[in-house]
Design a protein around this motif. Structure first.
Motif, mmCIF file in Angstrom:
data_model
loop_
_atom_site.group_PDB
_atom_site.id
_atom_site.type_symbol
_atom_site.label_atom_id
_atom_site.label_comp_id
_atom_site.label_asym_id
_atom_site.label_seq_id
_atom_site.Cartn_x
_atom_site.Cartn_y
_atom_site.Cartn_z
ATOM 1 N N ASN A 1 0.939 -1.230 -0.016
ATOM 2 C CA ASN A 1 0.059 -0.044 -0.081
ATOM 3 C C ASN A 1 0.992 1.209 0.096
ATOM 4 O OD1 ASN A 1 -2.589 -1.132 -0.103
ATOM 5 N ND2 ASN A 1 -2.385 -1.711 2.158
ATOM 6 N N LEU A 2 1.081 2.085 -1.083
ATOM 7 C CA LEU A 2 1.876 3.253 -1.345
ATOM 8 C C LEU A 2 1.319 4.587 -0.711
ATOM 9 C CD1 LEU A 2 2.360 2.658 -5.158
ATOM 10 C CD2 LEU A 2 4.100 1.949 -3.290
ATOM 11 N N ALA A 3 -0.031 4.807 -0.649
ATOM 12 C CA ALA A 3 -0.274 6.119 -0.063
ATOM 13 C C ALA A 3 -1.986 5.889 -0.283
ATOM 14 C CB ALA A 3 0.305 7.211 -0.719
ATOM 15 N N GLU A 4 -2.481 6.842 0.521
ATOM 16 C CA GLU A 4 -4.012 7.391 0.426
ATOM 17 C C GLU A 4 -3.846 8.787 -0.211
ATOM 18 O OE1 GLU A 4 -7.836 8.435 2.984
ATOM 19 O OE2 GLU A 4 -6.838 6.535 3.566
ATOM 20 N N THR A 5 -4.120 8.793 -1.418
ATOM 21 C CA THR A 5 -3.655 10.004 -2.213
ATOM 22 C C THR A 5 -4.607 11.151 -1.946
ATOM 23 O OG1 THR A 5 -5.144 9.428 -4.198
ATOM 24 C CG2 THR A 5 -3.050 8.361 -4.041
ATOM 25 N N GLY A 6 -5.836 10.881 -1.260
ATOM 26 C CA GLY A 6 -6.899 12.005 -1.023
ATOM 27 C C GLY A 6 -7.702 12.268 -2.487
ATOM 28 N N LEU A 7 -7.287 11.382 -3.559
ATOM 29 C CA LEU A 7 -8.053 11.508 -4.868
ATOM 30 C C LEU A 7 -8.505 10.319 -5.074
ATOM 31 C CD1 LEU A 7 -5.487 13.556 -6.607
ATOM 32 C CD2 LEU A 7 -7.442 14.658 -5.854
ATOM 33 N N ASP A 8 -8.450 9.170 -4.492
ATOM 34 C CA ASP A 8 -8.847 7.775 -4.758
ATOM 35 C C ASP A 8 -8.323 7.566 -6.252
ATOM 36 O OD1 ASP A 8 -10.119 7.569 -2.366
ATOM 37 O OD2 ASP A 8 -12.214 7.932 -3.280
ATOM 38 N N GLU A 9 -7.118 7.710 -6.480
ATOM 39 C CA GLU A 9 -6.404 7.420 -7.587
ATOM 40 C C GLU A 9 -5.536 6.162 -7.491
ATOM 41 O OE1 GLU A 9 -5.996 8.878 -10.653
ATOM 42 O OE2 GLU A 9 -7.218 10.715 -10.362
ATOM 43 N N PRO A 10 -5.601 5.281 -8.351
ATOM 44 C CA PRO A 10 -4.574 4.220 -8.349
ATOM 45 C C PRO A 10 -2.945 4.538 -8.672
ATOM 46 C CG PRO A 10 -5.635 4.199 -10.372
ATOM 47 C CD PRO A 10 -5.908 5.245 -9.718
ATOM 48 N N ALA A 11 -2.141 3.527 -8.480
ATOM 49 C CA ALA A 11 -0.915 3.593 -8.739
ATOM 50 C C ALA A 11 -0.704 3.026 -10.108
ATOM 51 C CB ALA A 11 0.143 2.575 -7.905
ATOM 52 N N ARG A 12 0.274 3.627 -10.812
ATOM 53 C CA ARG A 12 0.576 2.924 -12.323
ATOM 54 C C ARG A 12 2.121 2.549 -12.157
ATOM 55 N NH1 ARG A 12 -3.682 1.326 -12.658
ATOM 56 N NH2 ARG A 12 -5.377 2.072 -14.095
ATOM 57 N N LEU A 13 2.405 1.372 -12.853
ATOM 58 C CA LEU A 13 3.848 0.913 -12.960
ATOM 59 C C LEU A 13 4.626 1.459 -14.025
ATOM 60 C CD1 LEU A 13 2.769 -2.699 -12.044
ATOM 61 C CD2 LEU A 13 3.918 -1.331 -10.722
#
Length: 323
Positions: free
Chosen positions: A259-271
């Motif tokens: 789990n990288l971060a709660e972004t505040g934007l409900d956005e996923p990570a991308r590799l």
């Protein structure tokens, strides 16, 4: 919440040392030079593999609200240099996605009082082509590994389902037909399957599934509850996604989740192309009180990270890292 909005609404919606020794998230100043050799001497990106360092990140910046919403599509190098404006409109731009060779970009545009349509942008000719329009909302397109097809979600039949488009002749076929919501498809690197999001197990509770082209059947990927926006790494071993409200990366063979971060934007990570790094937006508040966000690039091993500021000070969304 952007993912919730796209899922439910738009469907109808340090500098200090080297990267390996950074302990906090540093902000990387944007370079305006067109000399790509700048990437090599930057201490934050010097340790990246060439495929990542020389790749490009596409992302969306949003300014304004409602009818005054302006969305801009940019591409930028991972070191913050060579930012280029690709498209802009009074409305929304959704979910850019790169072709495997990094020569094309697909995304959805939604002008005011119109449904979303899917376009393909050629980075060599700078030509922009409408490939999916007409009845319904069309979103979340991704290229097949050979660049010959697109997967996308559409409400053309009244329900949100997954379709595949053959770019050579414009013909399309509907792949899912269940009476639930199927969205956000993304090809596996071997082209034999794709991952997507469905709430067929429980309405309003999206989960991630893998569809096999040979069997035409889907299998649930085990995640902890609410999960959306999947993207598989180029070697097929990892999956970036939104885990509840956390940008996350899963190792598929073991089920281990970072789990990288709660972004505040409900956005996923991308590799990144190598799968060694992830990019995601992180919300911040400007002095004027207007909400903005920056792009965060993070190493999956060790967790070192840095940020790239948005150009306009608005909301940076939907970053995706291509070759």
């Amino acid at each position: 919440m952007m993912i919730t909005t796209v899922y439910k609404g738009a469907i109808i919606t340090a500098l200090m040392g080297t990267l390996s020794v950074l302990n906090a998230c540093s902000t990387l100043p944007t370079q305006n030079s067109n000399n790509t050799s700048n990437m090599i001497v930057n201490p934050l990106t010097a340790t990246m593999s060439e495929i990542d360092r020389q790749g490009r990140i596409a992302y969306v910046e949003e300014q304004g609200l409602g009818a005054a919403k302006i969305s801009s599509l940019y591409i930028i190098r991972p070191d913050g240099s060579e930012r280029q404006l690709i498209d802009q409109l009074n409305g929304y731009i959704y979910a850019p996605a790169w072709s495997a060779d990094g020569k094309q970009l697909t995304y959805s545009k939604q002008a005011q009082r119109q449904p979303p349509k899917i376009y393909v942008y050629d980075t060599l000719t700078h030509a922009q082509t409408l490939v999916i329009g007409g009845k319904g909302s069309h979103l979340s397109a991704t290229f097949s590994p050979d660049g010959q097809k697109l997967l996308y979600s559409s409400t053309a039949s009244g329900n949100a389902d997954i379709y595949e488009l053959r770019l050579s002749d414009g013909s399309s076929s509907q792949l899912t037909t269940v009476p639930s919501t199927e969205v956000q498809p993304s090809y596996a690197p071997d082209g034999q399957s794709f991952v997507y999001v469905s709430d067929k197990s429980r309405a309003g509770r999206p989960r991630i599934y893998r569809y096999n082209f040979a069997t035409k059947k889907s299998q649930l990927i085990a995640t902890s509850g609410y999960a959306t926006s999947p993207q598989l790494s180029l070697d097929g071993q990892r999956m970036a996604y939104l885990n509840g409200r956390q940008a996350a990366v899963m190792t598929l063979a073991t089920g281990q989740v970072i789990n990288l971060a709660e972004t505040g934007l409900d956005e996923p990570a991308r590799l990144s192309p190598s799968g060694s790094y992830a990019v995601y937006p992180m919300q911040n508040t400007q002095h004027s009180g207007q909400k903005g966000s920056s792009l965060v690039i993070r190493a999956l091993s060790g967790g070192a990270s840095y940020t790239i500021s948005s150009k306009s000070g608005g909301l940076a969304r939907s970053p995706v890292w291509g070759r």
